[in-house]
Design a protein around this motif. Structure first.
Motif, short mmCIF file in Angstrom:
data_model
loop_
_atom_site.label_atom_id
_atom_site.label_comp_id
_atom_site.label_asym_id
_atom_site.label_seq_id
_atom_site.Cartn_x
_atom_site.Cartn_y
_atom_site.Cartn_z
N GLU A 24 0.98 -0.89 0.52
CA GLU A 24 -0.26 0.12 0.24
C GLU A 24 1.59 1.36 -0.07
N HIS A 25 2.15 1.18 0.56
CA HIS A 25 2.78 2.17 0.75
C HIS A 25 3.50 2.50 -0.51
N VAL A 26 3.66 1.41 -0.89
CA VAL A 26 4.17 1.26 -2.92
C VAL A 26 3.62 2.13 -3.41
N ARG A 27 2.46 2.14 -3.27
CA ARG A 27 1.44 2.34 -4.54
C ARG A 27 1.16 3.46 -5.02
N ARG A 28 1.66 4.23 -3.28
CA ARG A 28 0.62 5.36 -3.16
C ARG A 28 1.91 6.20 -3.57
N TYR A 29 3.15 5.93 -2.80
CA TYR A 29 4.06 6.00 -3.50
C TYR A 29 4.13 6.47 -4.80
N LEU A 30 4.16 5.57 -5.78
CA LEU A 30 4.31 5.48 -6.78
C LEU A 30 3.14 6.79 -7.67
N ALA A 31 2.26 6.20 -6.89
CA ALA A 31 0.87 7.04 -7.94
C ALA A 31 1.17 8.53 -7.08
N THR A 44 12.97 9.15 5.38
CA THR A 44 12.61 9.60 4.12
C THR A 44 12.92 7.98 3.32
N ASN A 45 11.42 7.34 2.64
CA ASN A 45 11.25 6.74 1.87
C ASN A 45 12.12 6.56 0.31
N LEU A 46 12.45 5.49 0.16
CA LEU A 46 12.23 5.10 -2.00
C LEU A 46 11.94 4.01 -2.19
N VAL A 47 11.35 3.30 -2.81
CA VAL A 47 11.42 2.47 -3.34
C VAL A 47 12.43 1.91 -4.89
N LEU A 48 12.67 0.42 -3.41
CA LEU A 48 13.81 -0.11 -4.16
C LEU A 48 13.08 -0.94 -5.56
N THR A 49 13.48 -1.66 -6.81
CA THR A 49 13.40 -2.88 -7.17
C THR A 49 14.09 -2.98 -7.55
N VAL A 98 20.25 -2.09 -9.33
CA VAL A 98 18.72 -2.28 -9.30
C VAL A 98 18.00 -1.21 -9.86
N HIS A 99 16.95 -0.74 -9.83
CA HIS A 99 16.03 0.55 -10.10
C HIS A 99 15.11 1.49 -8.77
N ILE A 100 15.77 2.43 -8.68
CA ILE A 100 15.28 2.96 -7.27
C ILE A 100 14.57 4.45 -7.67
N GLN A 101 13.58 4.94 -7.12
CA GLN A 101 12.53 5.51 -6.96
C GLN A 101 12.48 6.61 -5.47
N VAL A 102 13.27 8.19 -6.02
CA VAL A 102 12.86 8.58 -4.93
C VAL A 102 12.42 10.08 -5.29
N ARG A 103 11.25 10.39 -4.15
CA ARG A 103 10.63 10.66 -4.87
C ARG A 103 9.88 10.52 -6.47
N GLY A 104 10.06 11.28 -7.34
CA GLY A 104 9.66 11.27 -8.83
C GLY A 104 10.31 11.30 -9.55
N GLU A 105 11.98 11.46 -8.70
CA GLU A 105 12.81 10.75 -9.41
C GLU A 105 13.54 9.63 -10.14
N ARG A 106 13.53 9.01 -11.19
CA ARG A 106 13.66 6.96 -11.10
C ARG A 106 15.33 6.85 -11.71
N LEU A 107 16.33 6.09 -10.72
CA LEU A 107 17.56 5.66 -11.37
C LEU A 107 17.53 4.23 -11.10
N VAL A 108 18.77 4.33 -11.88
CA VAL A 108 19.33 2.63 -11.93
C VAL A 108 20.66 2.87 -11.25
N ALA A 109 20.71 2.13 -10.33
CA ALA A 109 22.26 1.90 -9.19
C ALA A 109 22.57 1.12 -9.25
#
Length: 157
Positions: A24-31, A44-49, A98-109
């Protein structure tokens, strides 16, 4: 691998955490590009894939993070103290890109586990940001909780 390759890989559908509150947290974050979820639980939170170590399936979770210059720092504590490392950590040991999203920024790390003096310095940093690592998680497990460093390779957005 190229930026285009990773953009295509991480544009694919990912499987969310089996923990409903994390999903639920990830879906809110991404939306909301992190407008709802970047600051969660006062941190502070990020989304990790990650890429599943045996399945190859994309796996997604939300995690608290700290910063070390332009690098992102994670603690592989899991959602509760256990004697095993979290799945996301075991995945990135096999597939460190990995893929990360920090706010609206999407990165490969590229991920690596901090060791020695680097780990001790970053462990102290993370315990300052979230004392629960020192007061709750570490005393309840015999394992050394890994500290993970994410070095950005490419910005996808």
């Amino acid at each position: 691998m190229s930026r285009q390759h990773w953009a295509e890989v991480f544009a694919a559908e990912a499987t969310d955490s089996p923990d409903g509150s994390v999903t639920e947290h990830v879906r809110r974050y991404l939306a909301t590009d992190g407008a709802d979820g970047y600051l969660e639980g006062g941190a502070t939170n990020l989304v990790l894939t990650t890429v599943g170590r045996t399945s190859g399936t994309l796996r997604r979770t939300g995690l608290f993070f700290g910063s070390d210059g332009d690098r992102y720092v994670l603690v592989a504590s899991g959602s509760r103290p256990t004697e095993t490392h979290p799945q996301w950590y075991r995945n990135l040991l096999v597939h460190p890109e990995v893929h990360i999203q920090v706010r609206g920024e999407r990165l490969v790390a590229r991920a690596h586990t901090a060791e020695g003096a680097e780990r001790e310095r970053l462990w102290r940093l993370m315990c300052e940001l979230a004392p629960v690592y020192r007061t709750y998680y570490q005393p309840r497990t015999r394992r050394v909780i890994p500290v993970v460093v994410l070095d950005p390779l490419w910005r996808l957005t």
